[in-house]
Design a protein around this motif. Structure first.
Motif, PDB file in Angstrom:
ATOM      1  N   LEU A 106      -2.875  -9.823  10.401  1.00  0.00           N
ATOM      2  CA  LEU A 106      -2.009  -9.264   9.361  1.00  0.00           C
ATOM      3  C   LEU A 106      -1.787  -7.772   9.574  1.00  0.00           C
ATOM      4  N   SER A 107      -2.839  -7.063   9.884  1.00  0.00           N
ATOM      5  CA  SER A 107      -2.713  -5.624  10.120  1.00  0.00           C
ATOM      6  C   SER A 107      -1.842  -5.348  11.342  1.00  0.00           C
ATOM      7  N   GLY A 108      -1.963  -6.178  12.348  1.00  0.00           N
ATOM      8  CA  GLY A 108      -1.120  -6.029  13.526  1.00  0.00           C
ATOM      9  C   GLY A 108       0.352  -6.254  13.212  1.00  0.00           C
ATOM     10  N   VAL A 109       0.627  -7.260  12.401  1.00  0.00           N
ATOM     11  CA  VAL A 109       2.015  -7.522  11.997  1.00  0.00           C
ATOM     12  C   VAL A 109       2.559  -6.334  11.208  1.00  0.00           C
ATOM     13  N   ILE A 110       1.758  -5.808  10.298  1.00  0.00           N
ATOM     14  CA  ILE A 110       2.207  -4.677   9.485  1.00  0.00           C
ATOM     15  C   ILE A 110       2.460  -3.453  10.363  1.00  0.00           C
ATOM     16  N   THR A 111       1.553  -3.165  11.259  1.00  0.00           N
ATOM     17  CA  THR A 111       1.650  -1.947  12.067  1.00  0.00           C
ATOM     18  C   THR A 111       2.768  -2.014  13.096  1.00  0.00           C
ATOM     19  N   PHE A 112       2.917  -3.142  13.765  1.00  0.00           N
ATOM     20  CA  PHE A 112       3.839  -3.226  14.893  1.00  0.00           C
ATOM     21  C   PHE A 112       5.183  -3.865  14.556  1.00  0.00           C
ATOM     22  N   SER A 166       8.726  -3.891  11.730  1.00  0.00           N
ATOM     23  CA  SER A 166       9.604  -2.898  11.113  1.00  0.00           C
ATOM     24  C   SER A 166       9.365  -2.762   9.606  1.00  0.00           C
ATOM     25  N   ILE A 167       8.260  -3.273   9.118  1.00  0.00           N
ATOM     26  CA  ILE A 167       7.945  -3.174   7.691  1.00  0.00           C
ATOM     27  C   ILE A 167       7.522  -1.737   7.395  1.00  0.00           C
ATOM     28  N   ALA A 168       8.142  -1.133   6.401  1.00  0.00           N
ATOM     29  CA  ALA A 168       7.831   0.247   6.022  1.00  0.00           C
ATOM     30  C   ALA A 168       6.780   0.252   4.915  1.00  0.00           C
ATOM     31  N   PRO A 169       5.997   1.332   4.822  1.00  0.00           N
ATOM     32  CA  PRO A 169       4.972   1.407   3.772  1.00  0.00           C
ATOM     33  C   PRO A 169       5.528   1.362   2.352  1.00  0.00           C
ATOM     34  N   THR A 170       6.828   1.551   2.189  1.00  0.00           N
ATOM     35  CA  THR A 170       7.421   1.485   0.853  1.00  0.00           C
ATOM     36  C   THR A 170       7.853   0.073   0.479  1.00  0.00           C
ATOM     37  N   ASP A 171       7.771  -0.869   1.415  1.00  0.00           N
ATOM     38  CA  ASP A 171       8.164  -2.255   1.137  1.00  0.00           C
ATOM     39  C   ASP A 171       7.081  -2.981   0.343  1.00  0.00           C
ATOM     40  N   PHE A 172       7.516  -3.935  -0.471  1.00  0.00           N
ATOM     41  CA  PHE A 172       6.577  -4.733  -1.260  1.00  0.00           C
ATOM     42  C   PHE A 172       5.687  -5.580  -0.355  1.00  0.00           C
ATOM     43  N   SER A 173       6.267  -6.109   0.730  1.00  0.00           N
ATOM     44  CA  SER A 173       5.481  -6.968   1.624  1.00  0.00           C
ATOM     45  C   SER A 173       4.392  -6.167   2.340  1.00  0.00           C
ATOM     46  N   TYR A 174       4.632  -4.886   2.593  1.00  0.00           N
ATOM     47  CA  TYR A 174       3.615  -4.032   3.222  1.00  0.00           C
ATOM     48  C   TYR A 174       2.395  -3.929   2.313  1.00  0.00           C
ATOM     49  N   ARG A 175       2.647  -3.648   1.050  1.00  0.00           N
ATOM     50  CA  ARG A 175       1.546  -3.531   0.085  1.00  0.00           C
ATOM     51  C   ARG A 175       0.781  -4.841  -0.020  1.00  0.00           C
ATOM     52  N   THR A 176       1.507  -5.925  -0.164  1.00  0.00           N
ATOM     53  CA  THR A 176       0.863  -7.227  -0.340  1.00  0.00           C
ATOM     54  C   THR A 176       0.038  -7.607   0.889  1.00  0.00           C
ATOM     55  N   MET A 177       0.633  -7.449   2.055  1.00  0.00           N
ATOM     56  CA  MET A 177      -0.070  -7.846   3.277  1.00  0.00           C
ATOM     57  C   MET A 177      -1.285  -6.950   3.549  1.00  0.00           C
ATOM     58  N   SER A 178      -1.168  -5.660   3.282  1.00  0.00           N
ATOM     59  CA  SER A 178      -2.310  -4.772   3.523  1.00  0.00           C
ATOM     60  C   SER A 178      -3.443  -5.055   2.544  1.00  0.00           C
ATOM     61  N   LEU A 179      -3.113  -5.352   1.298  1.00  0.00           N
ATOM     62  CA  LEU A 179      -4.158  -5.690   0.318  1.00  0.00           C
ATOM     63  C   LEU A 179      -4.819  -7.028   0.652  1.00  0.00           C
ATOM     64  N   VAL A 180      -4.026  -7.996   1.096  1.00  0.00           N
ATOM     65  CA  VAL A 180      -4.587  -9.301   1.485  1.00  0.00           C
ATOM     66  C   VAL A 180      -5.476  -9.137   2.711  1.00  0.00           C
ATOM     67  N   ALA A 181      -5.045  -8.326   3.684  1.00  0.00           N
ATOM     68  CA  ALA A 181      -5.847  -8.101   4.888  1.00  0.00           C
ATOM     69  C   ALA A 181      -7.170  -7.429   4.538  1.00  0.00           C
ATOM     70  N   TRP A 182      -7.120  -6.449   3.642  1.00  0.00           N
ATOM     71  CA  TRP A 182      -8.348  -5.754   3.253  1.00  0.00           C
ATOM     72  C   TRP A 182      -9.276  -6.693   2.479  1.00  0.00           C
ATOM     73  N   ALA A 183      -8.720  -7.477   1.560  1.00  0.00           N
ATOM     74  CA  ALA A 183      -9.548  -8.396   0.776  1.00  0.00           C
ATOM     75  C   ALA A 183     -10.158  -9.483   1.667  1.00  0.00           C
ATOM     76  N   ALA A 184      -9.387  -9.971   2.628  1.00  0.00           N
ATOM     77  CA  ALA A 184      -9.893 -11.025   3.514  1.00  0.00           C
ATOM     78  C   ALA A 184     -11.088 -10.539   4.322  1.00  0.00           C
ATOM     79  N   ALA A 185     -10.976  -9.350   4.885  1.00  0.00           N
ATOM     80  CA  ALA A 185     -12.068  -8.834   5.714  1.00  0.00           C
ATOM     81  C   ALA A 185     -13.142  -8.157   4.876  1.00  0.00           C
ATOM     82  N   GLY A 186     -12.723  -7.329   3.936  1.00  0.00           N
ATOM     83  CA  GLY A 186     -13.674  -6.497   3.201  1.00  0.00           C
ATOM     84  C   GLY A 186     -14.458  -7.217   2.137  1.00  0.00           C
ATOM     85  N   ILE A 187     -13.809  -8.056   1.397  1.00  0.00           N
ATOM     86  CA  ILE A 187     -14.503  -8.721   0.300  1.00  0.00           C
ATOM     87  C   ILE A 187     -14.994 -10.107   0.733  1.00  0.00           C
ATOM     88  N   VAL A 188     -14.068 -10.950   1.136  1.00  0.00           N
ATOM     89  CA  VAL A 188     -14.427 -12.343   1.444  1.00  0.00           C
ATOM     90  C   VAL A 188     -15.205 -12.435   2.755  1.00  0.00           C
TER      91      VAL A 188
END
Length: 102
Positions: free
Chosen positions: A16-22, A24-46
């Protein structure tokens, strides 16, 4: 076998982080926020919480008496921990980029 869920979650978070970084999704997009939060929760919490099942099983095996360290299992443990660390940090940086653009 208790490391497999954490390993899968780390790889998914890195994907997910690779898709976000590489992409054309910009940090102001809704999908950027959602995907970055899901990526963090998947690795960090779960993912980190799933490691507790490994630690519980490992501690029980060590307490039973004779305990033998298996090389490939030890390597899998270190790989899982490294991937979880990289996934958490990478997704946290992406969350920071998103918050910085607010």
């Amino acid at each position: 076998m208790n490391l497999v869920p954490s390993l899968i979650l780390a790889v998914a978070s890195l994907g997910l982080s690779g898709v976000i970084t590489f992409s054309s999704i910009a940090p102001t997009d809704f999908s950027y926020r959602t995907m970055s939060l899901v990526a963090w929760a998947a690795a960090g919490i779960v993912g980190v919480t799933a490691m507790s099942f490994y630690f519980i099983a490992d501690t029980k095996r060590r307490a039973l008496g004779f305990y033998q360290i298996v090389g490939w299992k030890q390597a899998m443990y270190f790989v899982t921990m490294a991937l979880l660390f990289v996934a958490v940090v990478w997704s946290a940086v992406e969350i920071g980029l998103w918050v910085g653009k607010l």
